[in-house]
Design a protein around this motif. Structure first.
Motif, PDB file in Angstrom:
ATOM      1  N   ASP A  71       0.829  -1.215   0.000  1.00  0.00           N
ATOM      2  CA  ASP A  71       0.000   0.000   0.000  1.00  0.00           C
ATOM      3  C   ASP A  71       0.866   1.268   0.000  1.00  0.00           C
ATOM      4  O   ASP A  71       0.351   2.379  -0.039  1.00  0.00           O
ATOM      5  CB  ASP A  71      -1.019   0.006   1.154  1.00  0.00           C
ATOM      6  N   HIS A  72       2.190   1.107   0.011  1.00  0.00           N
ATOM      7  CA  HIS A  72       3.106   2.251  -0.077  1.00  0.00           C
ATOM      8  C   HIS A  72       4.055   2.151  -1.276  1.00  0.00           C
ATOM      9  O   HIS A  72       4.504   3.156  -1.799  1.00  0.00           O
ATOM     10  CB  HIS A  72       3.917   2.373   1.218  1.00  0.00           C
ATOM     11  N   VAL A  73       4.354   0.917  -1.684  1.00  0.00           N
ATOM     12  CA  VAL A  73       5.378   0.742  -2.725  1.00  0.00           C
ATOM     13  C   VAL A  73       4.828   0.088  -3.994  1.00  0.00           C
ATOM     14  O   VAL A  73       5.486   0.081  -5.029  1.00  0.00           O
ATOM     15  CB  VAL A  73       6.561  -0.096  -2.169  1.00  0.00           C
ATOM     16  N   GLY A  74       3.584  -0.420  -3.928  1.00  0.00           N
ATOM     17  CA  GLY A  74       3.073  -1.291  -5.000  1.00  0.00           C
ATOM     18  C   GLY A  74       3.147  -0.736  -6.409  1.00  0.00           C
ATOM     19  O   GLY A  74       3.286  -1.487  -7.369  1.00  0.00           O
ATOM     20  N   LEU A  75       3.045   0.596  -6.549  1.00  0.00           N
ATOM     21  CA  LEU A  75       3.020   1.154  -7.901  1.00  0.00           C
ATOM     22  C   LEU A  75       4.382   1.702  -8.335  1.00  0.00           C
ATOM     23  O   LEU A  75       4.535   2.216  -9.436  1.00  0.00           O
ATOM     24  CB  LEU A  75       1.966   2.272  -7.967  1.00  0.00           C
ATOM     25  N   LEU A  76       5.371   1.564  -7.470  1.00  0.00           N
ATOM     26  CA  LEU A  76       6.670   2.170  -7.766  1.00  0.00           C
ATOM     27  C   LEU A  76       7.352   1.598  -9.019  1.00  0.00           C
ATOM     28  O   LEU A  76       7.818   2.366  -9.874  1.00  0.00           O
ATOM     29  CB  LEU A  76       7.571   2.054  -6.526  1.00  0.00           C
ATOM     30  N   PRO A  77       7.394   0.270  -9.193  1.00  0.00           N
ATOM     31  CA  PRO A  77       8.005  -0.248 -10.427  1.00  0.00           C
ATOM     32  C   PRO A  77       7.264   0.256 -11.671  1.00  0.00           C
ATOM     33  O   PRO A  77       7.867   0.464 -12.724  1.00  0.00           O
ATOM     34  CB  PRO A  77       7.872  -1.773 -10.292  1.00  0.00           C
ATOM     35  N   TYR A  78       5.956   0.480 -11.522  1.00  0.00           N
ATOM     36  CA  TYR A  78       5.146   0.976 -12.640  1.00  0.00           C
ATOM     37  C   TYR A  78       5.595   2.382 -13.060  1.00  0.00           C
ATOM     38  O   TYR A  78       5.569   2.728 -14.237  1.00  0.00           O
ATOM     39  CB  TYR A  78       3.677   0.979 -12.220  1.00  0.00           C
ATOM     40  N   SER A  84       9.359  -7.943 -14.347  1.00  0.00           N
ATOM     41  CA  SER A  84      10.521  -8.003 -13.468  1.00  0.00           C
ATOM     42  C   SER A  84      11.605  -7.020 -13.920  1.00  0.00           C
ATOM     43  O   SER A  84      12.386  -6.545 -13.104  1.00  0.00           O
ATOM     44  CB  SER A  84      11.058  -9.422 -13.389  1.00  0.00           C
ATOM     45  N   SER A  85      11.625  -6.674 -15.215  1.00  0.00           N
ATOM     46  CA  SER A  85      12.652  -5.699 -15.623  1.00  0.00           C
ATOM     47  C   SER A  85      12.330  -4.301 -15.080  1.00  0.00           C
ATOM     48  O   SER A  85      13.237  -3.510 -14.829  1.00  0.00           O
ATOM     49  CB  SER A  85      12.833  -5.678 -17.143  1.00  0.00           C
ATOM     50  N   ASP A  86      11.035  -4.008 -14.865  1.00  0.00           N
ATOM     51  CA  ASP A  86      10.697  -2.724 -14.225  1.00  0.00           C
ATOM     52  C   ASP A  86      11.142  -2.723 -12.761  1.00  0.00           C
ATOM     53  O   ASP A  86      11.548  -1.686 -12.232  1.00  0.00           O
ATOM     54  CB  ASP A  86       9.185  -2.462 -14.306  1.00  0.00           C
ATOM     55  N   VAL A  87      11.068  -3.894 -12.132  1.00  0.00           N
ATOM     56  CA  VAL A  87      11.536  -4.004 -10.743  1.00  0.00           C
ATOM     57  C   VAL A  87      13.055  -3.770 -10.706  1.00  0.00           C
ATOM     58  O   VAL A  87      13.572  -3.066  -9.831  1.00  0.00           O
ATOM     59  CB  VAL A  87      11.175  -5.374 -10.124  1.00  0.00           C
ATOM     60  N   THR A  88      13.765  -4.337 -11.691  1.00  0.00           N
ATOM     61  CA  THR A  88      15.215  -4.110 -11.759  1.00  0.00           C
ATOM     62  C   THR A  88      15.516  -2.621 -11.947  1.00  0.00           C
ATOM     63  O   THR A  88      16.431  -2.084 -11.320  1.00  0.00           O
ATOM     64  CB  THR A  88      15.827  -4.906 -12.929  1.00  0.00           C
ATOM     65  N   GLU A  89      14.732  -1.947 -12.811  1.00  0.00           N
ATOM     66  CA  GLU A  89      14.927  -0.499 -13.001  1.00  0.00           C
ATOM     67  C   GLU A  89      14.777   0.231 -11.667  1.00  0.00           C
ATOM     68  O   GLU A  89      15.573   1.108 -11.343  1.00  0.00           O
ATOM     69  CB  GLU A  89      13.898   0.067 -13.997  1.00  0.00           C
ATOM     70  N   MET A  90      13.753  -0.144 -10.918  1.00  0.00           N
ATOM     71  CA  MET A  90      13.537   0.484  -9.608  1.00  0.00           C
ATOM     72  C   MET A  90      14.782   0.301  -8.730  1.00  0.00           C
ATOM     73  O   MET A  90      15.294   1.265  -8.159  1.00  0.00           O
ATOM     74  CB  MET A  90      12.303  -0.132  -8.935  1.00  0.00           C
ATOM     75  N   VAL A  91      15.260  -0.942  -8.668  1.00  0.00           N
ATOM     76  CA  VAL A  91      16.422  -1.237  -7.826  1.00  0.00           C
ATOM     77  C   VAL A  91      17.629  -0.405  -8.269  1.00  0.00           C
ATOM     78  O   VAL A  91      18.364   0.140  -7.443  1.00  0.00           O
ATOM     79  CB  VAL A  91      16.745  -2.747  -7.875  1.00  0.00           C
TER      80      VAL A  91
END
Ligand SMILES: [Zn+2]
Ligand SMILES: [Zn+2]
Length: 630
Positions: free
Chosen positions: A241-248, A290-297
């Motif tokens: 509820d705080h991070v869920g849209l961040l990779p998006y 998962s590549s959007d998650v990598t971008e976030m990281v």
């Protein structure tokens, strides 16, 4: 060259500076002058005192010792007791990362060993603790960052250039406003836009997993939100509820930094990847890949608690322990060089738990506070902690002593680690019958992240880990991963099973329930919230005589005979009494309190009580509302 770099160069002896680069708000001076590398610390300190920014001295590539030779030297300098696991060279940044089971020995008395390594090899050493439980996610994240270290160097330098673009602490024309994009008068989809003349900061960017449709997302489609003009995202903690849209956001083209603590980074990556998996299981298209998650990281900048850092020309942040989950933070925003100070509490726990220390209440200054109100209603009082724990142990003993199996459905993050600590302590002290405790689902991965960052844990647990008595690796806990292992638990004798998901929506916990439900010797205890309409809520109501389960597409009806017990008081959120004592303890007292993250009646109730008791103005921003701070 930015003014600040010129100022630094002028302050240092002539000719020692080879180059200078930003790493976010930190400034790195590279030198090819060996004597200065060894003895320039005093000069650097003088500069830091003058400009009040962090400056680090590193070797220029020209004077670095050859990698293989340096590795040999490092291994000979560090005593075997440290149990080195890995040595990684970050060449573009002249850094060597030393991973060891006992990082304290690598550091040496007041850093003496590190100093020796730097003097001999000229590489700047960084020490990391190797987790006592192998964590795939932490390893993968560290590997991804290492693979992209050239991108990282460029990215961090660009952030610094933006922060110091018009570096002049004396001139500040200031207004401050904040818009609620989600999480106003509700729990879920937290997102806030903080604006000043020079900054646009997004605070959290969550989703509401409990609803479908557009109400799931914060209002990012309003005119004042433009992803291309956001300077930075700041994250309080890694719940969806705080991070869920961040990779998006990264999928949509955001290229800026996101600030968080290191444990939050690892947990955010793990939960985001899990979220993708859950979407596939529910046959819906995942929001991101998962590549959007990598971008976030790749774009995270990790901060420790109490570390002050500039994030834009007019905003400086500090994260403080929030006591809610591993790495959860309250964020202090120093705006316009002290002109306004705003604290965002995120989700917090101002109460003692085994896992984490209570939320911080001391801030250098605070005029405006925004705090959560999940349990803000006047009835949301927590029972005494000791009673709650005794309740759990008593019920566990009751079930296993009659030959039954006890199921505890758990949220992967936080509550399950807390339960493990309670069970481990009770069993070690002979208060709980000696039966195996099985851990199934994502809990084990989260445990691994906990043991990788003991500095973020409560004083007690940290001490235990430092003394090689890590409670999470106790032999009473057995990890269950395969279907075969699960079968042997189901067919075996009395035991306790901790399994995700906590709300009995999919996951291992539902499978165990299906197997355990038909036997009155067995038990289930709920330690986390169950929506009344869900399976958990129906079990709690006591009216459920049978339940339908989906087994490989076929429906199976199972009679409900197991004993159900609800144990309240384990929440990672502050209860009403803790919220009120948080306001009473916070120092200095804010002039204005904004209340968010709570269903409307609870937010209203908390707001009016705070006003009555403390005479502090309270505001309950609705979504899309903008509040001017100054
Ligand atoms: Zn949370
Ligand atoms: Zn939350």
């Amino acid at each position: 060259m930015a003014d600040i770099l010129k100022t630094i160069e002028d302050e240092l002896p002539r000719g020692v500076v080879k180059s200078m680069l930003f790493e976010g708000a930190n400034i790195v001076v590279y030198t090819d002058d060996v004597p200065f590398l060894k003895e320039g610390d005093g000069d650097i300190r003088a500069v830091v005192n003058k400009i009040k920014k962090r400056v680090e001295l590193r070797a220029d590539g020209k004077i670095l010792m050859d990698k293989d030779q340096a590795e040999k030297e490092i291994r000979s300098i560090i005593s075997e007791e440290a149990e080195l696991t890995q040595i990684i060279f970050d060449i573009p940044r002249s850094i060597v990362i030393i991973e060891a089971k006992r990082p304290g020995i690598v550091i040496g008395k007041s850093g003496s060993i590190l100093k020796e390594i730097k003097d001999v090899t000229h590489w700047s050493p960084i020490v990391q603790r190797s987790p006592s439980i192998k964590s795939k996610i932490t390893e993968n994240i560290r590997a991804a960052l290492y693979l992209n270290n050239n991108h990282r160097r460029k990215f961090l330098n660009e952030i610094g250039e933006k922060i110091y673009a018009d570096w002049d602490p004396s001139k500040m024309d200031m207004w401050v406003r904040m818009t609620a994009l989600g999480g106003g008068r509700q729990v879920g989809r937290s997102a806030f836009l903080l604006q000043t003349p020079k900054s646009k900061i997004l605070i959290d960017c969550g989703i509401d997993v409990s609803v479908q449709g557009s109400d799931k997302f914060p209002y990012l489609d309003i005119p004042e939100f433009n992803i291309d003009t956001i300077d930075a995202v700041v994250l309080s903690h890694a719940h969806l509820d705080h991070v869920g849209l961040l990779p998006y956001l990264y999928k949509m083209g955001y290229k800026g930094p996101v600030y968080m603590t290191t444990p939050s980074r690892d947990i955010a990556a793990l939960l985001s990847l899990d979220f993708i998996g859950v979407s596939y299981k529910q046959a819906t298209t995942p929001l991101f890949s998962s590549s959007d998650v990598t971008e976030m990281v790749k774009h995270t900048i990790c901060l420790d608690y109490n570390e002050v850092t500039d994030i834009t020309p007019d905003i400086r942040i500090t994260m403080y322990n929030a006591g809610h989950t591993l790495g959860s933070a309250m964020i202090h925003f120093n705006i316009g060089n002290g002109l306004h100070n705003f604290v965002y509490s995120g989700d917090h726990k101002y109460g003692r738990t085994r896992l984490l220390d209570p939320a911080n209440t001391y801030f250098p200054r605070v005029e405006t506070l925004m705090m959560e109100s999940t349990y803000g209603g006047r009835d949301n009082i927590s029972p005494p902690r000791r009673e709650v724990e005794e309740d759990l142990i008593q019920f566990a003993n009751k079930v296993v002593s009659r030959g039954g199996k006890l199921l505890i459905p758990e949220l992967g993050l936080g509550r399950s680690q807390e339960t493990m600590l309670i069970l481990e302590d009770a069993m070690r002290n002979g208060k709980l019958e000696n039966v195996p405790i099985y851990i199934d689902g994502m809990i084990w991965d989260i445990n691994a992240i906990h043991t990788a960052y003991p500095d973020f844990l409560s004083r007690n647990v940290k001490a235990e880990i430092y003394q090689d008595r890590n409670p999470f690796t106790s032999e009473i806990f057995k990890q269950i991963g395969s279907a075969q292992e699960r079968k042997s638990v189901i067919e075996g004798g009395p035991c306790i099973v901790l399994a995700t998901s906590g709300m009995l929506v999919g996951g291992a916990s539902v499978e165990y329930l299906r197997e355990f439900a038909d036997n009155e010797k067995n038990g289930i205890s709920f330690v986390c919230y169950q929506p009344p309409s869900g399976l958990g809520g129906q079990l709690q109501s006591g009216n459920l005589t049978e339940a339908k389960f989906d087994v490989n597409g076929k429906q199976e009806i199972v009679p409900i005979r197991l004993e159900v017990r609800t144990i309240e008081g384990f929440s990672g959120h502050s209860y009403r009494n803790e919220l009120m004592s948080f306001v009473s303890s916070i120092n200095p007292k804010p002039k204005k309190i904004l209340i968010n993250h709570g269903e409307i009646s609870r937010s209203l109730d908390l707001g009016s009580s705070i006003y009555k008791s403390f005479k502090i103005e309270t505001i309950l921003p609705r979504n899309l509302e903008t509040i001017r701070f100054r």
